[in-house]
Design an enzyme around this catalytic site. Structure first.
Site, PDB file in Angstrom:
ATOM      1  N   GLY A  20       0.797  -1.224   0.000  1.00  0.00           N
ATOM      2  CA  GLY A  20       0.000   0.000   0.000  1.00  0.00           C
ATOM      3  C   GLY A  20       0.831   1.276   0.000  1.00  0.00           C
ATOM      4  N   GLY A  22       2.852   2.558   2.261  1.00  0.00           N
ATOM      5  CA  GLY A  22       4.245   2.427   2.705  1.00  0.00           C
ATOM      6  C   GLY A  22       5.133   1.954   1.565  1.00  0.00           C
ATOM      7  N   TYR A 197     -11.178   3.105  14.363  1.00  0.00           N
ATOM      8  CA  TYR A 197     -10.145   3.526  13.409  1.00  0.00           C
ATOM      9  C   TYR A 197      -9.975   5.051  13.432  1.00  0.00           C
ATOM     10  CZ  TYR A 197      -7.742   4.375   9.000  1.00  0.00           C
ATOM     11  OH  TYR A 197      -6.845   4.802   8.059  1.00  0.00           O
TER      12      TYR A 197
HETATM   13  N1  LIG Z   1      -5.962   3.624   2.278  1.00  0.00           N
HETATM   14  C1  LIG Z   1      -6.451   4.799   2.627  1.00  0.00           C
HETATM   15  O1  LIG Z   1      -7.386   5.340   2.010  1.00  0.00           O
HETATM   16  C2  LIG Z   1      -5.872   5.537   3.804  1.00  0.00           C
HETATM   17  C3  LIG Z   1      -6.378   6.807   4.098  1.00  0.00           C
HETATM   18  C4  LIG Z   1      -5.871   7.496   5.183  1.00  0.00           C
HETATM   19  C5  LIG Z   1      -4.852   6.943   5.941  1.00  0.00           C
HETATM   20  N2  LIG Z   1      -4.387   5.709   5.650  1.00  0.00           N
HETATM   21  C6  LIG Z   1      -3.313   5.161   6.496  1.00  0.00           C
HETATM   22  O2  LIG Z   1      -2.246   4.766   5.675  1.00  0.00           O
HETATM   23  C7  LIG Z   1      -1.490   3.757   6.345  1.00  0.00           C
HETATM   24  C8  LIG Z   1      -1.202   2.620   5.367  1.00  0.00           C
HETATM   25  O3  LIG Z   1      -2.440   2.011   5.005  1.00  0.00           O
HETATM   26  P1  LIG Z   1      -2.690   1.376   3.579  1.00  0.00           P
HETATM   27  O4  LIG Z   1      -3.931   1.987   3.061  1.00  0.00           O
HETATM   28  O5  LIG Z   1      -1.459   1.380   2.758  1.00  0.00           O
HETATM   29  O6  LIG Z   1      -3.082  -0.110   4.028  1.00  0.00           O
HETATM   30  P2  LIG Z   1      -2.390  -1.533   3.728  1.00  0.00           P
HETATM   31  O7  LIG Z   1      -2.194  -1.738   2.279  1.00  0.00           O
HETATM   32  O8  LIG Z   1      -3.216  -2.507   4.488  1.00  0.00           O
HETATM   33  O9  LIG Z   1      -0.973  -1.408   4.406  1.00  0.00           O
HETATM   34  C9  LIG Z   1      -0.823  -1.478   5.801  1.00  0.00           C
HETATM   35  C10 LIG Z   1       0.571  -1.919   6.117  1.00  0.00           C
HETATM   36  O10 LIG Z   1       0.676  -2.053   7.543  1.00  0.00           O
HETATM   37  C11 LIG Z   1       1.220  -3.321   7.826  1.00  0.00           C
HETATM   38  N3  LIG Z   1       0.781  -3.801   9.131  1.00  0.00           N
HETATM   39  C12 LIG Z   1      -0.485  -4.072   9.536  1.00  0.00           C
HETATM   40  N4  LIG Z   1      -0.468  -4.535  10.794  1.00  0.00           N
HETATM   41  C13 LIG Z   1       0.817  -4.549  11.188  1.00  0.00           C
HETATM   42  C14 LIG Z   1       1.470  -4.949  12.369  1.00  0.00           C
HETATM   43  N5  LIG Z   1       0.795  -5.468  13.403  1.00  0.00           N
HETATM   44  N6  LIG Z   1       2.809  -4.804  12.444  1.00  0.00           N
HETATM   45  C15 LIG Z   1       3.514  -4.330  11.413  1.00  0.00           C
HETATM   46  N7  LIG Z   1       2.957  -3.960  10.240  1.00  0.00           N
HETATM   47  C16 LIG Z   1       1.622  -4.077  10.129  1.00  0.00           C
HETATM   48  C17 LIG Z   1       0.707  -4.221   6.721  1.00  0.00           C
HETATM   49  O11 LIG Z   1       1.468  -5.396   6.649  1.00  0.00           O
HETATM   50  P3  LIG Z   1       0.809  -6.742   5.998  1.00  0.00           P
HETATM   51  O12 LIG Z   1       1.034  -6.615   4.533  1.00  0.00           O
HETATM   52  O13 LIG Z   1       1.563  -7.839   6.642  1.00  0.00           O
HETATM   53  O14 LIG Z   1      -0.631  -6.749   6.384  1.00  0.00           O
HETATM   54  C18 LIG Z   1       0.902  -3.299   5.535  1.00  0.00           C
HETATM   55  O15 LIG Z   1       2.244  -3.292   5.133  1.00  0.00           O
HETATM   56  C19 LIG Z   1      -2.314   3.344   7.558  1.00  0.00           C
HETATM   57  O16 LIG Z   1      -1.787   3.966   8.711  1.00  0.00           O
HETATM   58  C20 LIG Z   1      -3.695   3.901   7.264  1.00  0.00           C
HETATM   59  O17 LIG Z   1      -4.406   4.206   8.434  1.00  0.00           O
HETATM   60  C21 LIG Z   1      -4.857   4.996   4.588  1.00  0.00           C
END
Ligand SMILES: NC(=O)c1ccc[n+]([C@@H]2O[C@H](COP(=O)([O-])OP(=O)(O)OC[C@H]3O[C@@H](n4cnc5c(N)ncnc54)[C@H](OP(=O)(O)O)[C@@H]3O)[C@@H](O)[C@H]2O)c1
Length: 325
Positions: A20, A22, A197
Site C-alpha cells: 500500500g 508504505g 479507526y
Molecule cells: N488507504 C487509505 O485510504 C488511507 C487513508 C488514510 C490513511 N491511511 C493510512 O495509511 C497507512 C497505510 O495504510 P494502507 O492503506 O497502505 O493499508 P495496507 O495496504 O493494508 O498497508 C498497511 C501496512 O501495515 C502493515 N501492518 C499491519 N499490521 C501490522 C502490524 N501489526 N505490524 C507491522 N505492520 C503491520 C501491513 O502489513 P501486511 O502486509 O503484513 O498486512 C501493511 O504493510 C495506515 O496507517 C492507514 O491508516 C490509509
C-alpha cells in the site's frame, strides 16, 4: 540486504513498507535522485516483507539499498526486539545512521474486535501504542537532523465529512480495553470498528504533536493525511461487499469517486511519493508539529489541538507500553 550501503547513506525505517502507501513511499525513495537512502522495510510478515524488499532493491537507482526487518506492532516484545536490533546494527556501523522513521503501518477493524499479543484492542494497539513504543525506543538512535512522520488520516476530523464515523475519544487505558467514549454507546459492531479507526487516527495526531514538543533540536515530527488511497489492503477486515468494492471497483472508478465521494483521492504511488517528500525534502528541515495533506500544510481537527489531552495520552501510553516486570 540488497548490497552494501554507500558511505554517505542515511537509514530510513518505513513501518508497513511492504504494501500500500508504505510501499509507495519506499518506491519513491529508492527511485529518487536524492539520497542515498538505506531503506528498512519493517512489517509483520517476514516472507512478504522480504519479497517486497527484494523487488524494491531490483527497482532501486544506484546508491540506494533496501533491507527487510520483521516487526509486529501488535506485540510490544516484537517492537522492542526490532528497535534493539536496529540500534545494534547502527552502532556497529552495519547500517548508516538512522535519520528518518515513517510510522505508516495501520489496521482498520471489521465487525469483530481483535486483540494484540499484549491484550490491547488491535486498532488502538497497532496504530497508536505499537508506534508510540517504537518511536520512544528509537529516539536515542535517531541522529539529527532527523524526522519522524506519522501517517494519520482525514477521518480524524469531523469537519472533513469523510464518510467514516467520527472519533469518540476516551482515556488511553479505556481505548486500550476497546472502550470508546460515550458518543459511541449505540454503535453496532461495524460502526464501532470504523469509529475505533478514526479514534486511533486522532491518537496519531495527538501523539505527533506531543512528540514534537518533546524532541531534541534537529529532530522533527509531522503528521500526514494521504487522502483516500485506492487499492490498498486497509479494508481487508471489512464486510465482503465493502472489501470487494475497495479492491475491485473503486480503483477503476476514480472519476466517480471524485464526483460522489471525495476529490482527495489518490493512488498508493501518489500518496506514497508525498509521504517520502515529507520524510526527506530539504525544504522541510525545520518544520515540526505540523499536519500535511499531500504536500500542503493544513489544520487538523479543532479537537486535535487539545494539548492537555495529547499530554495525557502520552503519560497514559508510557505505563501501557512499559516492559513487564
Ligand atoms: N488507504 C487509505 O485510504 C488511507 C487513508 C488514510 C490513511 N491511511 C493510512 O495509511 C497507512 C497505510 O495504510 P494502507 O492503506 O497502505 O493499508 P495496507 O495496504 O493494508 O498497508 C498497511 C501496512 O501495515 C502493515 N501492518 C499491519 N499490521 C501490522 C502490524 N501489526 N505490524 C507491522 N505492520 C503491520 C501491513 O502489513 P501486511 O502486509 O503484513 O498486512 C501493511 O504493510 C495506515 O496507517 C492507514 O491508516 C490509509
Amino acid at each position: 540486504m540488497s548490497s552494501r550501503p554507500a558511505g554517505n547513506a542515511r537509514t530510513i525505517v518505513i513501518t508497513g513498507g511492504n504494501a500500500g502507501l508504505g510501499h509507495g513511499c519506499a518506491t519513491a525513495l529508492v527511485t529518487s535522485a536524492d539520497g542515498p537512502w538505506h531503506v528498512v522495510v519493517a512489517s509483520r510478515n517476514a516472507e512478504r516483507t522480504r519479497e517486497a524488499a527484494d523487488k524494491l532493491a531490483g527497482a532501486a537507482r544506484a546508491g540506494h539499498t533496501v533491507e527487510a526487518m520483521p516487526l509486529d506492532l501488535a506485540s510490544l516484545a516484537s517492537v522492542r526486539a526490532f528497535a534493539a536490533e536496529l540500534a545494534d546494527r547502527v552502532a556497529s556501523g552495519a547500517i548508516p545512521p538512522l535519520q528518518a522513521l515513517v510510522c505508516n503501518a495501520g489496521v482498520q477493524a471489521g465487525t469483530r474486535q481483535t486483540r494484540t499479543a499484549d491484550g490491547f484492542e488491535s486498532t488502538f494497539g497497532v496504530n497508536h501504542l505499537g508506534h508510540f513504543l517504537l518511536v520512544n525506543e528509537l529516539l536515542p538512535v535517531l541522529r539529527a537532523p532527523a524526522r519522524v512522520v506519522v501517517v494519520a488520516s482525514g477521518v480524524h476530523d469531523p469537519a472533513q465529512k469523510a464518510g467514516v464515523p467520527v472519533p469518540a475519544w476516551n482515556a488511553a487505558p479505556a481505548l486500550a480495553r476497546g472502550e470508546l467514549g460515550p458518543d459511541a454507546a449505540s454503535d453496532n459492531a461495524f460502526v464501532a470498528g470504523q469509529r475505533r479507526y478514526s479514534t486511533s487516527k486522532l491518537a496519531n495526531i495527538y501523539f505527533t504533536y506531543a512528540l514534537a514538543r518533546r524532541l531534541p533540536r534537529g529532530v522533527t515530527a509531522n503528521a500526514y493525511d494521504p487522502g483516500l488511497v485506492l487499492g490498498t489492503g486497509l479494508q481487508r477486515s471489512a464486510p465482503a461487499p465493502l472489501r470487494f468494492a475497495a479492491k475491485h471497483v473503486l480503483p477503476h472508478a476514480r472519476p466517480l469517486v471524485r464526483r460522489f465521494l471525495t476529490d482527495k483521492v489518490y493512488t498508493a504511488e501518489e500518496s506514497g511519493a508525498a509521504l517520502a517528500w515529507l520524510a526527506t525534502a530539504p525544504e522541510l528541515a525545520g518544520t515540526t508539529g505540523g499536519y500535511f495533506h499531500q504536500r500542503q500544510a493544513i489544520r487538523s481537527s479543532d479537537d486535535s489541538y487539545d494539548v492537555a489531552r495529547a499530554d495525557q495520552l502520552w503519560e497514559d501510553s508510557l505505563p501501557l507500553t512499559a516492559p513487564p516486570n
